[in-house]
Motif scaffolding. Structure first.
Motif, PDB file in Angstrom:
ATOM      1  N   ALA A  60     -89.016  25.879  29.187  1.00 46.37           N
ATOM      2  CA  ALA A  60     -88.942  24.853  28.144  1.00 46.37           C
ATOM      3  C   ALA A  60     -89.256  25.447  26.773  1.00 46.37           C
ATOM      4  N   VAL A  61     -90.248  26.343  26.704  1.00 44.10           N
ATOM      5  CA  VAL A  61     -90.584  26.998  25.447  1.00 44.10           C
ATOM      6  C   VAL A  61     -89.426  27.879  24.987  1.00 44.10           C
ATOM      7  N   ALA A  62     -88.852  28.658  25.905  1.00 43.99           N
ATOM      8  CA  ALA A  62     -87.802  29.612  25.549  1.00 43.99           C
ATOM      9  C   ALA A  62     -86.590  28.936  24.919  1.00 43.99           C
ATOM     10  N   VAL A  63     -86.181  27.788  25.446  1.00 40.67           N
ATOM     11  CA  VAL A  63     -84.984  27.130  24.915  1.00 40.67           C
ATOM     12  C   VAL A  63     -85.296  26.258  23.705  1.00 40.67           C
ATOM     13  N   THR A  64     -86.562  26.008  23.433  1.00 43.52           N
ATOM     14  CA  THR A  64     -86.943  25.158  22.311  1.00 43.52           C
ATOM     15  C   THR A  64     -87.130  25.957  21.026  1.00 43.52           C
ATOM     16  N   ARG A  84     -74.846  44.505  21.105  1.00 45.73           N
ATOM     17  CA  ARG A  84     -76.093  44.903  20.459  1.00 45.73           C
ATOM     18  C   ARG A  84     -77.260  44.295  21.237  1.00 45.73           C
ATOM     19  N   LEU A  85     -78.449  44.805  20.985  1.00 48.33           N
ATOM     20  CA  LEU A  85     -79.622  44.289  21.675  1.00 48.33           C
ATOM     21  C   LEU A  85     -79.804  42.797  21.401  1.00 48.33           C
ATOM     22  N   SER A  86     -79.502  42.361  20.161  1.00 46.92           N
ATOM     23  CA  SER A  86     -79.661  40.953  19.816  1.00 46.92           C
ATOM     24  C   SER A  86     -78.656  40.065  20.527  1.00 46.92           C
ATOM     25  N   ASP A  87     -77.558  40.651  21.046  1.00 47.01           N
ATOM     26  CA  ASP A  87     -76.592  39.882  21.830  1.00 47.01           C
ATOM     27  C   ASP A  87     -77.110  39.605  23.239  1.00 47.01           C
ATOM     28  N   LEU A  88     -78.067  40.399  23.668  1.00 47.39           N
ATOM     29  CA  LEU A  88     -78.564  40.302  25.036  1.00 47.39           C
ATOM     30  C   LEU A  88     -79.963  39.700  25.130  1.00 47.39           C
ATOM     31  N   ILE A  89     -80.780  39.919  24.091  1.00 47.13           N
ATOM     32  CA  ILE A  89     -82.184  39.493  24.102  1.00 47.13           C
ATOM     33  C   ILE A  89     -82.483  38.739  22.815  1.00 47.13           C
ATOM     34  N   ASP A  90     -83.167  37.620  22.914  1.00 47.95           N
ATOM     35  CA  ASP A  90     -83.598  36.883  21.727  1.00 47.95           C
ATOM     36  C   ASP A  90     -85.083  37.138  21.505  1.00 47.95           C
ATOM     37  N   ALA A  91     -85.412  37.696  20.348  1.00 44.32           N
ATOM     38  CA  ALA A  91     -86.794  38.076  20.066  1.00 44.32           C
ATOM     39  C   ALA A  91     -87.733  36.877  20.057  1.00 44.32           C
ATOM     40  N   ARG A  92     -87.208  35.705  19.670  1.00 41.00           N
ATOM     41  CA  ARG A  92     -88.069  34.518  19.613  1.00 41.00           C
ATOM     42  C   ARG A  92     -88.511  34.065  20.997  1.00 41.00           C
ATOM     43  N   ALA A  93     -87.738  34.399  22.001  1.00 40.10           N
ATOM     44  CA  ALA A  93     -88.091  34.009  23.367  1.00 40.10           C
ATOM     45  C   ALA A  93     -88.921  35.076  24.080  1.00 40.10           C
ATOM     46  N   MET A  94     -89.150  36.221  23.428  1.00 43.48           N
ATOM     47  CA  MET A  94     -89.824  37.320  24.097  1.00 43.48           C
ATOM     48  C   MET A  94     -91.305  37.080  24.376  1.00 43.48           C
ATOM     49  N   SER A 117     -91.545  35.094  27.406  1.00 47.08           N
ATOM     50  CA  SER A 117     -90.877  35.828  28.499  1.00 47.08           C
ATOM     51  C   SER A 117     -91.754  36.957  29.023  1.00 47.08           C
ATOM     52  N   ILE A 118     -92.519  37.596  28.142  1.00 49.10           N
ATOM     53  CA  ILE A 118     -93.453  38.640  28.572  1.00 49.10           C
ATOM     54  C   ILE A 118     -94.521  38.044  29.490  1.00 49.10           C
ATOM     55  N   MET A 119     -94.988  36.841  29.145  1.00 53.20           N
ATOM     56  CA  MET A 119     -95.978  36.180  29.999  1.00 53.20           C
ATOM     57  C   MET A 119     -95.414  35.911  31.395  1.00 53.20           C
ATOM     58  N   ILE A 120     -94.163  35.487  31.431  1.00 47.29           N
ATOM     59  CA  ILE A 120     -93.549  35.195  32.716  1.00 47.29           C
ATOM     60  C   ILE A 120     -93.307  36.479  33.503  1.00 47.29           C
ATOM     61  N   PHE A 121     -93.001  37.571  32.810  1.00 45.05           N
ATOM     62  CA  PHE A 121     -92.859  38.865  33.485  1.00 45.05           C
ATOM     63  C   PHE A 121     -94.147  39.210  34.225  1.00 45.05           C
ATOM     64  N   LEU A 122     -95.270  39.055  33.559  1.00 46.51           N
ATOM     65  CA  LEU A 122     -96.551  39.408  34.168  1.00 46.51           C
ATOM     66  C   LEU A 122     -96.871  38.483  35.344  1.00 46.51           C
ATOM     67  N   GLY A 123     -96.604  37.187  35.178  1.00 46.37           N
ATOM     68  CA  GLY A 123     -96.850  36.252  36.269  1.00 46.37           C
ATOM     69  C   GLY A 123     -95.944  36.516  37.462  1.00 46.37           C
ATOM     70  N   TYR A 164     -85.376  35.019  29.138  1.00 41.50           N
ATOM     71  CA  TYR A 164     -86.468  34.496  29.959  1.00 41.50           C
ATOM     72  C   TYR A 164     -86.302  34.913  31.418  1.00 41.50           C
ATOM     73  N   PHE A 165     -85.121  34.684  31.971  1.00 40.76           N
ATOM     74  CA  PHE A 165     -84.916  34.971  33.386  1.00 40.76           C
ATOM     75  C   PHE A 165     -84.739  36.464  33.661  1.00 40.76           C
ATOM     76  N   VAL A 166     -84.258  37.220  32.679  1.00 40.14           N
ATOM     77  CA  VAL A 166     -84.199  38.669  32.842  1.00 40.14           C
ATOM     78  C   VAL A 166     -85.602  39.230  33.028  1.00 40.14           C
ATOM     79  N   MET A 167     -86.537  38.756  32.223  1.00 39.02           N
ATOM     80  CA  MET A 167     -87.914  39.235  32.347  1.00 39.02           C
ATOM     81  C   MET A 167     -88.524  38.801  33.673  1.00 39.02           C
TER      82      MET A 167
END
Length: 398
Positions: A325-329, A208-218, A221-227, A343-346
């Motif tokens: 650090a934010v993503a894993v916290t 499922r999508l939740s098995d691959l992506i965690d919404a709390r880290a998104m 992760s979006i910020m890192i995608f843009l950077g 995080y790293f996928v993005m």
């Protein structure tokens, strides 16, 4: 509440140090090849800009696929086993660059190489921060990422020197040596394993999508995608820019100065983030990164390379470990692997897609115009950050 015992727990354990070595080897191969593949595709196969960008980016696209699957199966397969299998494949695929004579085969090899990289690096990154006390995660993430910082300076410098010394074959031998270094470290490391729950075992073939992506880290992760999208233009095309203007020697100086500056910045950025919060690091970083991209747009010379390297190192160099650090916290322990993968996928998706899209843009803008557009893009990113993660008060998940 922080206990005296956890406060006194050291960050630099034997296994954390080995994780840093493995990460250095993986990142070294990434930076060595990422900064030279577009030029290699042009020189060796007469590829146009879009195909040259695809040659560089295919590696990262493979890493995206691998990270998604690793986030689901890491604890089912085992963290140390994932690292070992990934690095064995990584070594074999590194050798194969020496025998490729077709551009299509090279792109396919780049994709598979990225798959091996994604599995091994996700497992190492997810496990390394579990070796660090929770209240020291930002600081530990900064130290862990220093290995990639060193690779960011050494890899492109070696690439530049080897290319001008006589060819690309030496680059492939160096990347193979680094892959072997990583595999050697993996043979001796002990990683914290987590026993999968009965529910995870029962649903191991259900994805499922939740098995691959965690919404709390998104949000972060979006910020890192843009950077990373903006940074991909530097990674993939700055060597081409310098080559086109006859100043390729400055590129080696750029990445070396970048690495040295990031090394210094990350010794302090994590502590600042732990003490004053995420915004104290992220807002200045976005602004400084944008200014650095404006400087990079100027035709390369030694003063320009040094100035651009320092500014982008302070800016972009602070974003990656802070975001991790934010993503894993923000997630509980059983979701750390998924959050790390998210995080790293993005990040990887941006660095993989960026060279392809920017390669299509280059005929219209030129290198200078592309970097100016990326600077404007980063200014807009500040607003996106303010509306998403910037106004949140982040606390560690239980």
């Amino acid at each position: 509440m922080q206990t005296n015992n956890s406060a006194s727990t050291p960050i630099w354990s034997r296994d954390f140090t080995l994780a840093v070595v493995i990460n250095f080897a993986l990142a070294g191969v990434f930076y060595l090849l990422m900064t030279t593949m577009a030029l290699y595709a042009v020189d060796r196969f007469r590829a146009h800009d879009a195909l040259a960008g695809l040659t560089a980016g295919a590696y990262v696209l493979g890493a995206v696929v691998s990270r998604l699957l690793t986030s689901k199966y890491l604890d089912l397969v085992g963290r140390r086993r994932t690292v070992l299998v990934g690095l064995v494949a990584f070594v074999v695929l590194s050798v194969l660059y020496l025998v490729v004579t077709d551009l299509t085969v090279l792109i396919a090899l780049r994709f598979l190489h990225g798959v091996a990289f994604g599995g091994a690096s996700t497992a190492v990154a997810a496990s390394a921060l579990m070796l660090v006390p929770r209240e020291k995660r930002a600081e530990g993430s900064g130290y862990f990422s220093i290995s990639a910082t060193l690779a960011a300076g050494i890899g492109p410098l070696i690439g530049t020197l080897v290319i001008h010394a006589g060819g690309y074959e030496g680059i492939f031998w160096v990347s193979t040596g680094l892959a072997i270094l990583g595999l050697t470290g993996a043979l001796f490391i002990r990683l914290p394993e987590r026993e999968p729950s009965e529910e995870e075992i029962r649903t191991r073939w259900r994805i499922r999508l939740s098995d691959l992506i965690d919404a709390r880290a998104m949000p972060i992760s979006i910020m890192i995608f843009l950077g990373c999208f903006a940074w991909s233009g530097v990674l993939a095309f700055y060597l081409n820019y310098a080559d086109a203007t006859g100043t390729a020697a400055e590129v080696g100086a750029f990445f070396t100065i970048y690495a040295i500056t990031v090394f210094v910045v990350r010794l302090f950025a994590g502590r600042l983030q732990d003490r004053f919060g995420d915004n104290a690091v992220f807002y200045p970083s976005f602004v400084i990164f944008a200014v650095g991209l404006v400087v990079i747009a100027i035709p390369p010379s030694l003063p320009v390379a040094i100035t651009g390297a320092v500014l982008t190192a302070i800016g972009f160099g602070s974003l990656m470990p802070g975001g991790q650090a934010v993503a894993v916290t923000v997630v509980p322990p059983e979701r750390v692997a998924v959050a790390t993968s998210t995080y790293f996928v993005m990040a990887d998706a941006a660095i993989g897609v960026g060279p392809i899209l920017l390669g299509l843009l280059l005929p219209l803008t030129g290198y200078d115009g592309m970097y100016l557009l990326l600077a404007a893009f980063m200014v807009l990113t500040i607003g996106v950050y303010a509306m998403t993660h910037g106004r949140r008060r982040v606390t560690a998940a239980a």
